[in-house]
Design a protein around this motif. Structure first.
Motif, mmCIF file in Angstrom:
data_model
loop_
_atom_site.group_PDB
_atom_site.id
_atom_site.type_symbol
_atom_site.label_atom_id
_atom_site.label_comp_id
_atom_site.label_asym_id
_atom_site.label_seq_id
_atom_site.Cartn_x
_atom_site.Cartn_y
_atom_site.Cartn_z
ATOM 1 N N ALA A 195 0.144 4.925 -7.641
ATOM 2 C CA ALA A 195 -1.158 4.911 -6.972
ATOM 3 C C ALA A 195 -1.683 6.313 -6.694
ATOM 4 C CB ALA A 195 -1.054 4.132 -5.665
ATOM 5 N N GLY A 196 -0.856 7.336 -6.936
ATOM 6 C CA GLY A 196 -1.275 8.704 -6.670
ATOM 7 C C GLY A 196 -1.332 9.029 -5.187
ATOM 8 N N LEU A 197 -0.517 8.340 -4.388
ATOM 9 C CA LEU A 197 -0.488 8.562 -2.945
ATOM 10 C C LEU A 197 0.796 9.268 -2.547
ATOM 11 C CD1 LEU A 197 -1.793 5.037 -1.840
ATOM 12 C CD2 LEU A 197 -3.108 7.153 -2.048
ATOM 13 N N HIS A 198 0.793 9.864 -1.354
ATOM 14 C CA HIS A 198 1.949 10.624 -0.877
ATOM 15 C C HIS A 198 2.693 9.832 0.190
ATOM 16 C CE1 HIS A 198 4.288 13.752 1.135
ATOM 17 N NE2 HIS A 198 4.176 14.422 0.003
ATOM 18 N N GLY A 199 4.016 9.861 0.110
ATOM 19 C CA GLY A 199 4.854 9.099 1.014
ATOM 20 C C GLY A 199 4.706 9.458 2.473
ATOM 21 N N HIS A 200 4.368 10.706 2.775
ATOM 22 C CA HIS A 200 4.267 11.119 4.171
ATOM 23 C C HIS A 200 3.255 10.262 4.927
ATOM 24 C CE1 HIS A 200 4.325 13.665 7.680
ATOM 25 N NE2 HIS A 200 3.006 13.750 7.622
ATOM 26 N N LYS A 201 2.139 9.970 4.305
ATOM 27 C CA LYS A 201 1.079 9.205 4.959
ATOM 28 C C LYS A 201 1.152 7.709 4.649
ATOM 29 C CE LYS A 201 -3.907 9.034 5.607
ATOM 30 N NZ LYS A 201 -5.196 9.566 5.255
ATOM 31 N N TYR A 202 1.666 7.346 3.490
ATOM 32 C CA TYR A 202 1.561 5.970 3.012
ATOM 33 C C TYR A 202 2.906 5.263 2.826
ATOM 34 C CZ TYR A 202 -3.167 7.511 2.019
ATOM 35 O OH TYR A 202 -4.435 8.001 2.127
ATOM 36 N N ALA A 203 3.976 5.805 3.384
ATOM 37 C CA ALA A 203 5.308 5.235 3.147
ATOM 38 C C ALA A 203 5.417 3.783 3.605
ATOM 39 C CB ALA A 203 6.368 6.090 3.839
ATOM 40 N N ILE A 204 4.957 3.488 4.812
ATOM 41 C CA ILE A 204 5.088 2.120 5.317
ATOM 42 C C ILE A 204 4.161 1.186 4.554
ATOM 43 C CG2 ILE A 204 4.783 0.620 7.340
ATOM 44 C CD1 ILE A 204 5.899 2.956 9.029
ATOM 45 N N ASP A 205 2.947 1.629 4.246
ATOM 46 C CA ASP A 205 2.047 0.808 3.425
ATOM 47 C C ASP A 205 2.694 0.476 2.084
ATOM 48 O OD1 ASP A 205 0.109 0.828 5.384
ATOM 49 O OD2 ASP A 205 -1.219 2.239 4.351
ATOM 50 N N ALA A 206 3.355 1.451 1.488
ATOM 51 C CA ALA A 206 4.010 1.216 0.198
ATOM 52 C C ALA A 206 5.143 0.205 0.326
ATOM 53 C CB ALA A 206 4.535 2.534 -0.381
ATOM 54 N N ALA A 207 5.903 0.268 1.410
ATOM 55 C CA ALA A 207 6.981 -0.698 1.621
ATOM 56 C C ALA A 207 6.418 -2.107 1.810
ATOM 57 C CB ALA A 207 7.827 -0.289 2.830
ATOM 58 N N ILE A 208 5.307 -2.219 2.533
ATOM 59 C CA ILE A 208 4.669 -3.524 2.733
ATOM 60 C C ILE A 208 4.115 -4.037 1.408
ATOM 61 C CG2 ILE A 208 2.733 -4.713 3.854
ATOM 62 C CD1 ILE A 208 3.199 -2.676 6.233
ATOM 63 N N ALA A 209 3.467 -3.164 0.642
ATOM 64 C CA ALA A 209 2.920 -3.558 -0.662
ATOM 65 C C ALA A 209 4.023 -3.995 -1.611
ATOM 66 C CB ALA A 209 2.124 -2.400 -1.267
ATOM 67 N N GLU A 210 5.132 -3.258 -1.622
ATOM 68 C CA GLU A 210 6.252 -3.608 -2.501
ATOM 69 C C GLU A 210 6.772 -4.995 -2.162
ATOM 70 O OE1 GLU A 210 10.078 -4.495 -3.788
ATOM 71 O OE2 GLU A 210 9.730 -4.000 -1.676
ATOM 72 N N MET A 211 6.890 -5.276 -0.870
ATOM 73 C CA MET A 211 7.347 -6.590 -0.438
ATOM 74 C C MET A 211 6.366 -7.667 -0.899
ATOM 75 S SD MET A 211 7.541 -8.163 3.392
ATOM 76 C CE MET A 211 5.765 -8.334 3.372
ATOM 77 N N ALA A 212 5.084 -7.405 -0.771
ATOM 78 C CA ALA A 212 4.058 -8.387 -1.129
ATOM 79 C C ALA A 212 4.064 -8.700 -2.624
ATOM 80 C CB ALA A 212 2.677 -7.894 -0.697
ATOM 81 N N VAL A 213 4.168 -7.669 -3.464
ATOM 82 C CA VAL A 213 4.062 -7.915 -4.906
ATOM 83 C C VAL A 213 5.272 -8.655 -5.474
ATOM 84 C CG1 VAL A 213 2.483 -5.987 -5.317
ATOM 85 C CG2 VAL A 213 4.929 -5.634 -5.597
ATOM 86 N N ARG A 214 6.393 -8.654 -4.774
ATOM 87 C CA ARG A 214 7.562 -9.369 -5.306
ATOM 88 C C ARG A 214 7.688 -10.797 -4.777
ATOM 89 N NH1 ARG A 214 11.640 -8.581 -1.273
ATOM 90 N NH2 ARG A 214 11.203 -6.603 -0.228
ATOM 91 N N GLN A 215 6.728 -11.245 -3.983
ATOM 92 C CA GLN A 215 6.772 -12.601 -3.443
ATOM 93 C C GLN A 215 6.246 -13.616 -4.456
ATOM 94 O OE1 GLN A 215 8.346 -13.112 -0.526
ATOM 95 N NE2 GLN A 215 8.607 -10.875 -0.596
ATOM 96 N N GLN A 216 6.642 -14.865 -4.248
ATOM 97 C CA GLN A 216 6.142 -15.963 -5.072
ATOM 98 C C GLN A 216 4.631 -16.073 -4.886
ATOM 99 O OE1 GLN A 216 8.031 -19.739 -4.318
ATOM 100 N NE2 GLN A 216 6.283 -20.863 -5.096
#
Length: 137
Positions: free
Chosen positions: A90-111
């Motif tokens: 996504a071209g984003l940096h972990g410092h600001k978006y780390a938790i958003d990325a973890a939430i997104a990762e969880m969402a995309v792997r759901q049924q």
């Protein structure tokens, strides 16, 4: 919040703002979560969103009660690595978006279907892509 049509079955994901709105008894959010449950959808939250939402004035008893009705997804090294991949893509940096990325990762792997209640439509769209339907709160 405008009326949103939810699917039968599937998953409803809450980000930090979704949890915060539940804690505040925000009626449109409460109604949407109740509708999702009534349709047989699982309601999920990433463990890191709990950390992000909690503060000194959080009613811990209410938080514990709300969390007892949610499926809490932990984050392991596997999920952390997948979230890092989403950030880079996504071209984003972990410092600001780390938790958003973890939430997104969880969402995309759901049924599928997956719906997410979020206050950050733009960044979540970059992280989740098309597999997750986003509803702004």
């Amino acid at each position: 919040m405008a009326r949103h049509k939810l699917s039968h079955a599937g998953n409803l994901v809450l980000d930090r703002e979704g949890l915060t709105k539940l804690l505040e008894d925000h009626q449109p959010t409460v109604a949407l979560v109740a509708e999702a449950r009534g349709r047989g959808m699982d309601v999920l939250i990433n463990a890191l969103a709990i950390v992000e939402a909690a503060h000194r004035r959080t009613d811990q008893t209410r938080l514990a009660w709300l969390l007892s009705g949610l499926r809490i997804s932990p984050i392991s090294d596997k999920e952390a690595k997948a979230a890092s991949t989403l950030l880079i893509g996504a071209g984003l940096h972990g410092h600001k978006y780390a938790i958003d990325a973890a939430i997104a990762e969880m969402a995309v792997r759901q049924q599928r279907p997956v719906v997410m209640l979020t206050s950050d439509i733009d960044d979540m769209k970059k992280l989740c892509g098309d597999p997750v339907r986003l509803i702004g709160i």
